[in-house]
Design an enzyme around this catalytic site. Structure first.
Site, PDB file in Angstrom:
ATOM      1  N   CYS A  64       1.517   4.725   3.460  1.00 54.85           N
ATOM      2  CA  CYS A  64       2.546   4.992   4.471  1.00 54.85           C
ATOM      3  C   CYS A  64       3.924   4.664   3.900  1.00 54.85           C
ATOM      4  O   CYS A  64       4.081   3.692   3.165  1.00 54.85           O
ATOM      5  CB  CYS A  64       2.318   4.153   5.729  1.00 54.85           C
ATOM      6  SG  CYS A  64       0.800   4.546   6.614  1.00 54.85           S
ATOM      7  N   ASP A  80      -5.050  29.472   5.552  1.00 50.28           N
ATOM      8  CA  ASP A  80      -4.783  28.035   5.503  1.00 50.28           C
ATOM      9  C   ASP A  80      -5.034  27.552   4.077  1.00 50.28           C
ATOM     10  O   ASP A  80      -6.059  26.948   3.776  1.00 50.28           O
ATOM     11  CB  ASP A  80      -5.689  27.305   6.501  1.00 50.28           C
ATOM     12  CG  ASP A  80      -5.424  25.798   6.528  1.00 50.28           C
ATOM     13  OD1 ASP A  80      -4.414  25.362   5.965  1.00 50.28           O
ATOM     14  OD2 ASP A  80      -6.245  25.072   7.118  1.00 50.28           O
ATOM     15  N   PHE A 128      -9.036  31.389   2.902  1.00 50.25           N
ATOM     16  CA  PHE A 128      -9.122  29.955   2.592  1.00 50.25           C
ATOM     17  C   PHE A 128      -9.828  29.272   3.765  1.00 50.25           C
ATOM     18  O   PHE A 128      -9.350  28.299   4.337  1.00 50.25           O
ATOM     19  CB  PHE A 128      -7.738  29.341   2.366  1.00 50.25           C
ATOM     20  CG  PHE A 128      -6.895  30.057   1.339  1.00 50.25           C
ATOM     21  CD1 PHE A 128      -7.019  29.764  -0.011  1.00 50.25           C
ATOM     22  CD2 PHE A 128      -5.981  31.027   1.727  1.00 50.25           C
ATOM     23  CE1 PHE A 128      -6.232  30.417  -0.957  1.00 50.25           C
ATOM     24  CE2 PHE A 128      -5.194  31.694   0.799  1.00 50.25           C
ATOM     25  CZ  PHE A 128      -5.315  31.390  -0.553  1.00 50.25           C
ATOM     26  N   GLN A 161      -9.605  19.062   8.148  1.00 57.62           N
ATOM     27  CA  GLN A 161      -8.306  18.609   8.616  1.00 57.62           C
ATOM     28  C   GLN A 161      -8.358  17.103   8.836  1.00 57.62           C
ATOM     29  O   GLN A 161      -9.384  16.551   9.228  1.00 57.62           O
ATOM     30  CB  GLN A 161      -7.931  19.329   9.902  1.00 57.62           C
ATOM     31  CG  GLN A 161      -7.784  20.840   9.771  1.00 57.62           C
ATOM     32  CD  GLN A 161      -6.586  21.238   8.918  1.00 57.62           C
ATOM     33  OE1 GLN A 161      -5.683  20.447   8.682  1.00 57.62           O
ATOM     34  NE2 GLN A 161      -6.587  22.484   8.450  1.00 57.62           N
ATOM     35  N   CYS A 202       0.846  -1.197   0.000  1.00 57.50           N
ATOM     36  CA  CYS A 202       0.000   0.000   0.000  1.00 57.50           C
ATOM     37  C   CYS A 202       0.880   1.245   0.000  1.00 57.50           C
ATOM     38  O   CYS A 202       1.902   1.302   0.683  1.00 57.50           O
ATOM     39  CB  CYS A 202      -0.891  -0.019   1.235  1.00 57.50           C
ATOM     40  SG  CYS A 202      -1.680   1.549   1.622  1.00 57.50           S
ATOM     41  N   CYS A 224       0.127  22.842   4.832  1.00 55.30           N
ATOM     42  CA  CYS A 224       0.419  21.412   4.723  1.00 55.30           C
ATOM     43  C   CYS A 224       1.608  21.167   3.804  1.00 55.30           C
ATOM     44  O   CYS A 224       1.861  20.028   3.395  1.00 55.30           O
ATOM     45  CB  CYS A 224      -0.809  20.655   4.221  1.00 55.30           C
ATOM     46  SG  CYS A 224      -1.370  21.177   2.584  1.00 55.30           S
ATOM     47  N   GLU A 277     -13.467  32.252   0.989  1.00 53.58           N
ATOM     48  CA  GLU A 277     -13.238  30.889   0.497  1.00 53.58           C
ATOM     49  C   GLU A 277     -13.742  30.813  -0.941  1.00 53.58           C
ATOM     50  O   GLU A 277     -14.726  31.464  -1.295  1.00 53.58           O
ATOM     51  CB  GLU A 277     -13.987  29.903   1.404  1.00 53.58           C
ATOM     52  CG  GLU A 277     -14.160  28.496   0.888  1.00 53.58           C
ATOM     53  CD  GLU A 277     -12.844  27.774   0.661  1.00 53.58           C
ATOM     54  OE1 GLU A 277     -12.712  27.140  -0.401  1.00 53.58           O
ATOM     55  OE2 GLU A 277     -11.952  27.865   1.532  1.00 53.58           O
TER      56      GLU A 277
END
Length: 420
Positions: A73, A342, A274, A247, A70, A368, A294
């Site tokens: 991760c 954000d 945002f 989130q 997978c 992020c 937004e």
């Protein structure tokens, strides 16, 4: 492609081992660790580990049986302290590359089974149904029986999700499911299906009731909503639009929101740029009037409903606006004494250029993507902002991705003395 001996000397930005062979050739080899020696088959600078000849003391047994197949991760095999140190250092290095010296706090960790929102891929094949995640750098779907990062409600529902997919899949084309664990049940947003017949729609709706899912939508259309899916932003309950951004973990959101609200406490008029469904706006409205901007209309509508049904909130106004194409200008920003932004992974370059010209005294930047965050912070610092602190948040456990919150202040400009 024959196997050769490689030494792993560092960890790459994407979580692959940086390797050299005896001839000085370099390669990225996944699922390896610094200090290890491996046999690997390498092509075009990327390898496939075949055998670990010398194992790092930091190697641990991965908790998931799907790890290495997978693609969700990349780093389950690394001891927690070393993994967390590497992740925090990534942020420090990216900031330093922009000439930014900052107080980078300890990494805020993430727990197993904390992800409340996952994106699954599905496909009907001659051999049967595939439901799972994509393999790394591939469109191949890896079917999963469990997931150690996903909320247990999602994991427990995998058999029901397979049944739902079988009802909806009409051909061998892949499609996706965004599955969110809300307070009232699973919210399932499916995209990429061909038009559904009336019989398929009814069968899917009946199964949704039977499985006790909160909501089922297809390409933005709600097929059935036995319970409104609810998430809470502080004390305010919100129903996000189908597939709407949230989130990834509740714990990370609450940590970041606490840092942002404490930084902006004392501000009377705040702009949330945002703004999404109101992650920060509806918390900030406990003590400040908020203007939420937004580009996604359904998210703004959800935010507005949350405000109207919320209790003891100050005024919240909303504005649909593409902040990439039309950022708030420095003149418009004069109305605010606090700003939080954000943005998506692309960052907020255009908006930061306007912020840099403004006199907004306090700014909170949430990101992020450390690379675009560093670029945006450099713009703000050049414009006179002082970077107080940066907090790294491991919202995306065992992946190379990292969330961060940066807090900035701009000293007040001295007023001109009047001549009398």
């Amino acid at each position: 492609m024959s196997a050769t001996r490689w030494s792993i000397h560092d960890m790459g930005d994407k979580g692959d081992g940086l390797a050299r062979d005896t001839s000085g050739n370099r390669a990225f080899i996944p699922f390896t660790l610094p200090g290890e020696t491996v046999n690997a088959a390498v092509s075009n600078g990327r390898g496939e580990p075949i055998a670990i000849l010398e194992k790092s003391d930091e190697r641990v047994a991965p908790p998931c049986p799907h790890f290495t197949d997978c693609g969700g991760c990349a780093l389950q095999h690394w001891q927690k302290p070393a993994y967390e140190s590497w992740k925090r250092q990534k942020l420090i290095d990216v900031l330093a590359a922009r000439g930014i010296e900052a107080e980078v706090g300890p990494l805020v960790p993430s727990a197993e089974h904390a992800r409340r929102r996952v994106t699954l891929s599905a496909r009907r094949t001659e051999a049967g149904l595939l439901l799972g995640y994509h393999a790394a750098l591939s469109n191949r779907i890896v079917p999963i029986e469990s997931c150690v990062i996903a909320d247990r409600a999602i994991v427990d529902a995998l058999p029901h999700l397979r049944q739902l997919v079988l009802l909806l899949a009409q051909d061998s084309k892949p499609f996706s499911l965004v599955v969110t664990a809300s307070r009232t049940g699973l919210d399932i947003a499916i995209s990429g299906l061909p038009a559904l017949s009336g019989a398929r729609r009814q069968a899917a709706a009946d199964f949704t009731l039977k499985a006790r899912f909160a909501r089922l939508s297809v390409d933005g259309e709600i097929l059935i909503e036995p319970q409104k899916p609810i998430v809470a932003f502080g004390a305010v309950e919100v129903t996000p639009p189908p597939g709407g951004f949230l989130q990834a973990t509740t714990e990370a959101e609450e940590t970041m929101a606490t840092v942002v609200t404490e930084h902006l406490r004392g501000a009377k008029n705040v702009a949330d740029l945002f703004a999404g469904c109101g992650t920060f706006a509806l918390r900030l409205a406990r003590f400040a009037t908020v203007h939420a901007v937004e580009g996604d209309a359904p998210s703004l509508a959800a935010l507005d409903r949350g405000f109207r049904f919320g209790d003891k909130l100050k005024r919240v106004t909303t504005e649909k606006r593409d902040l990439f194409e039309r950022p708030l200008t420095w003149k418009e920003l004069k109305a605010f004494d606090g700003v939080v932004f954000d943005p998506p992974r692309a960052g907020a370059e255009a908006q930061c250029r306007q912020l840099a010209k403004s006199d907004v005294p306090k700014v909170a930047a949430v990101s992020c993507n450390p690379t675009t965050l560093a670029r945006d912070l450099a713009i703000l610092i050049e414009g006179g902002y002082r970077l107080k602190s940066v907090m790294p948040v491991d919202q995306f456990l065992w992946s190379p991705h990292l969330e961060a919150v940066a807090l900035l202040e701009k000293p007040g400009r001295p007023r001109r003395r009047s001549l009398r």
